[in-house]
Design a protein around this motif. Structure first.
Motif, PDB file in Angstrom:
ATOM      1  N   SER A 188       5.855   6.541  -7.864  1.00 22.27           N
ATOM      2  CA  SER A 188       5.651   7.611  -7.100  1.00 22.27           C
ATOM      3  C   SER A 188       6.691   8.853  -7.112  1.00 22.27           C
ATOM      4  O   SER A 188       6.302   9.752  -6.444  1.00 22.27           O
ATOM      5  CB  SER A 188       5.577   6.821  -5.236  1.00 22.27           C
ATOM      6  OG  SER A 188       6.568   6.548  -5.039  1.00 22.27           O
ATOM      7  N   THR A 199       2.594   1.538  -3.393  1.00 25.96           N
ATOM      8  CA  THR A 199       1.433   2.419  -3.710  1.00 25.96           C
ATOM      9  C   THR A 199       0.083   1.453  -3.340  1.00 25.96           C
ATOM     10  O   THR A 199      -0.830   2.027  -2.649  1.00 25.96           O
ATOM     11  CB  THR A 199       1.184   3.215  -4.864  1.00 25.96           C
ATOM     12  OG1 THR A 199       2.367   3.777  -4.853  1.00 25.96           O
ATOM     13  CG2 THR A 199      -0.049   4.129  -5.068  1.00 25.96           C
ATOM     14  N   GLU A 200      -0.099   0.326  -4.058  1.00 30.07           N
ATOM     15  CA  GLU A 200      -1.201  -0.522  -3.899  1.00 30.07           C
ATOM     16  C   GLU A 200      -1.546  -0.941  -2.575  1.00 30.07           C
ATOM     17  O   GLU A 200      -2.524  -1.047  -2.002  1.00 30.07           O
ATOM     18  CB  GLU A 200      -1.170  -1.678  -4.787  1.00 30.07           C
ATOM     19  CG  GLU A 200      -1.033  -1.163  -6.350  1.00 30.07           C
ATOM     20  CD  GLU A 200       0.570  -1.478  -6.676  1.00 30.07           C
ATOM     21  OE1 GLU A 200       0.730  -1.921  -7.932  1.00 30.07           O
ATOM     22  OE2 GLU A 200       1.479  -0.980  -5.890  1.00 30.07           O
ATOM     23  N   TYR A 222      -0.267   0.469   0.471  1.00 27.69           N
ATOM     24  CA  TYR A 222      -0.635   1.590   1.228  1.00 27.69           C
ATOM     25  C   TYR A 222      -2.258   2.072   1.232  1.00 27.69           C
ATOM     26  O   TYR A 222      -2.944   2.095   2.117  1.00 27.69           O
ATOM     27  CB  TYR A 222       0.218   2.602   1.188  1.00 27.69           C
ATOM     28  CG  TYR A 222       0.325   3.392   2.306  1.00 27.69           C
ATOM     29  CD1 TYR A 222       1.321   3.067   3.485  1.00 27.69           C
ATOM     30  CD2 TYR A 222      -0.310   4.732   2.832  1.00 27.69           C
ATOM     31  CE1 TYR A 222       1.401   3.768   4.604  1.00 27.69           C
ATOM     32  CE2 TYR A 222      -0.233   5.264   3.727  1.00 27.69           C
ATOM     33  CZ  TYR A 222       0.662   4.854   4.759  1.00 27.69           C
ATOM     34  OH  TYR A 222       0.697   5.580   5.983  1.00 27.69           O
ATOM     35  N   ASN A 223      -2.746   2.030  -0.061  1.00 25.79           N
ATOM     36  CA  ASN A 223      -3.957   2.266  -0.422  1.00 25.79           C
ATOM     37  C   ASN A 223      -5.004   1.368   0.236  1.00 25.79           C
ATOM     38  O   ASN A 223      -6.174   1.678   0.650  1.00 25.79           O
ATOM     39  CB  ASN A 223      -4.207   2.489  -1.984  1.00 25.79           C
ATOM     40  CG  ASN A 223      -3.720   3.744  -2.548  1.00 25.79           C
ATOM     41  OD1 ASN A 223      -3.618   4.761  -1.896  1.00 25.79           O
ATOM     42  ND2 ASN A 223      -3.498   3.783  -3.737  1.00 25.79           N
ATOM     43  N   LEU A 266      -5.253   2.199   3.828  1.00 26.13           N
ATOM     44  CA  LEU A 266      -6.028   3.200   4.036  1.00 26.13           C
ATOM     45  C   LEU A 266      -7.477   3.079   3.933  1.00 26.13           C
ATOM     46  O   LEU A 266      -8.410   3.747   4.279  1.00 26.13           O
ATOM     47  CB  LEU A 266      -5.615   4.428   3.065  1.00 26.13           C
ATOM     48  CG  LEU A 266      -4.119   4.891   3.413  1.00 26.13           C
ATOM     49  CD1 LEU A 266      -3.722   6.114   2.256  1.00 26.13           C
ATOM     50  CD2 LEU A 266      -3.838   5.636   4.790  1.00 26.13           C
ATOM     51  N   ASP A 267      -7.741   2.250   2.975  1.00 24.46           N
ATOM     52  CA  ASP A 267      -9.023   1.706   2.829  1.00 24.46           C
ATOM     53  C   ASP A 267      -9.892   0.848   3.981  1.00 24.46           C
ATOM     54  O   ASP A 267     -10.746   0.356   3.924  1.00 24.46           O
ATOM     55  CB  ASP A 267      -9.336   1.060   1.309  1.00 24.46           C
ATOM     56  CG  ASP A 267      -9.041   2.002   0.273  1.00 24.46           C
ATOM     57  OD1 ASP A 267      -9.385   3.210   0.408  1.00 24.46           O
ATOM     58  OD2 ASP A 267      -8.817   1.721  -0.868  1.00 24.46           O
ATOM     59  N   HIS A 277       0.628  12.211   6.800  1.00 27.88           N
ATOM     60  CA  HIS A 277      -0.571  12.403   7.249  1.00 27.88           C
ATOM     61  C   HIS A 277      -0.504  13.475   8.408  1.00 27.88           C
ATOM     62  O   HIS A 277      -1.459  14.438   8.338  1.00 27.88           O
ATOM     63  CB  HIS A 277      -1.285  10.987   8.020  1.00 27.88           C
ATOM     64  CG  HIS A 277      -1.187   9.901   7.146  1.00 27.88           C
ATOM     65  ND1 HIS A 277      -2.060   9.467   6.414  1.00 27.88           N
ATOM     66  CD2 HIS A 277      -0.299   8.788   7.131  1.00 27.88           C
ATOM     67  CE1 HIS A 277      -2.023   8.585   5.539  1.00 27.88           C
ATOM     68  NE2 HIS A 277      -0.570   7.858   6.130  1.00 27.88           N
TER      69      HIS A 277
END
Length: 335
Positions: free
Chosen positions: A37, A204-205, A207-208, A211-212, A228
């Motif tokens: 990142s 990253t994985e 947090y995604n 968010l999903d 955000h």
């Protein structure tokens, strides 16, 4: 306009093919190994690269190898044969182990007055940003988040965390529980086991997935909601200050002992504490800068959750407790 004679054109092209590589080779290359990142197009890397190259007359190249723990593993594997000059992305949970490898060298530069919650005296591993680990949630989906680990374990909330064997946030969580609960850490993990939806390799994985909508909370940082708010004008993400305290992360960089560009590596480490580097950190890496830029922090950072208590094991203690904490975590999740 007359066309150039074929012989002239061929000679010119041949001359260009000889001189272009020679010019490129005259520019020294500094290779910095970091996490994904940081080097991403939306991370600090591209701006850091262009700003440092503008003053060093060099070619700064980032190579990536996952999160902090993965960086150290790769450097160990490559050893003194590595082409890496600087490693950026370790933290205090790894610096003792990193020092023990003998693969890093002290920085030859002037001392820096850091703006950190702790005193810094290490001349090998130099900080570039810091933050508090925290569980982040969406206020529109969760109105009253748990205020400590025991309340989280007693809830039916779904959480996503990172693997401590490959991720510095994941390892930070183990040390957070250990620092807060000591001998009771194994019981806390037993309670948390059924809350964990999955364990991802990196931040990253995880947090995604949050968010999903795959989890109610995700292990991240108290500074994550700033992204955000500032980048998306979304005020609905927040972080929880736990009653036990939140664990502090200080991210560091260090010069590799086998570098063939020691002066350039030291110059980059000096550059890290400059405004040109530090002012990029808050709105790209979404962490607090190690040295507050002259212009201060961006608007929005004043709204962030600030824990009333900071937890941090010193590097030697973190290294000593790591294996036991890892066993407690692994045993709880395997039941």
């Amino acid at each position: 306009m007359k066309a150039k004679p074929i012989a002239y054109t061929f000679a010119a092209l041949t001359l260009a093919s000889w001189t272009a590589p020679a010019i490129a080779q005259d520019k020294p290359v500094l290779t910095v190994m970091t996490y994904d990142s940081f080097a991403a197009e939306w991370g600090p890397g591209p701006q850091i690269e262009s700003r440092f190259e503008a003053e060093c007359g060099c070619d700064l190249r980032f190579v990536t190898a996952g999160d902090g723990a993965a960086l150290l593993s790769r450097l160990r594997l490559e050893g003194s044969r590595t082409e890496t000059d600087v490693v950026l992305g370790l933290d205090t949970s790894l610096t003792h182990a990193a020092r023990e490898t003998g693969l890093f060298a002290p920085h030859e530069g002037a001392p820096v007055a850091y703006d950190l919650p702790v005193e810094w005296q290490d001349d090998t591993f130099l900080p570039y940003d810091w933050g508090y680990f925290a569980f982040v949630y969406d206020k529109t989906r969760l109105s009253t988040p748990p205020g400590d680990f025991e309340a989280l374990a007693a809830s039916n909330l779904r959480i996503v965390i990172q693997d401590p064997r490959s991720s510095t946030p994941g390892l930070g969580l183990l040390l957070w529980v250990k620092a807060a609960y000591g001998d009771r850490a194994a019981d806390i993990w037993t309670g948390l086991a059924d809350n964990i939806v999955t364990v991802t390799k990196g931040w990253t994985e995880a947090y995604n997935l949050f968010l999903d909508g795959e989890a109610d909370m995700v292990l991240s940082y108290t500074t994550s909601p700033a992204y955000h708010l500032i980048a998306e004008s979304d005020p609905d993400k927040d972080a929880v200050a736990f009653a036990e305290g939140n664990y502090l992360q200080v991210e560091v960089a260090a010069k590799v002992a086998s570098t063939d560009q020691p002066e350039l590596a030291d110059r980059f480490l000096d550059f890290m504490s400059s405004d040109a580097f530090q002012e990029v950190i808050p709105t790209t890496n979404w962490m607090y800068p190690a040295v507050t830029p002259e212009a201060g922090l961006p608007d929005g950072f004043e709204t962030l959750t600030v824990p009333s208590k900071a937890l941090l094991l010193d590097p030697e203690e973190a290294a000593a407790k790591r294996d036991a904490a890892l066993d407690e975590w692994r045993n709880a999740l395997s039941q």
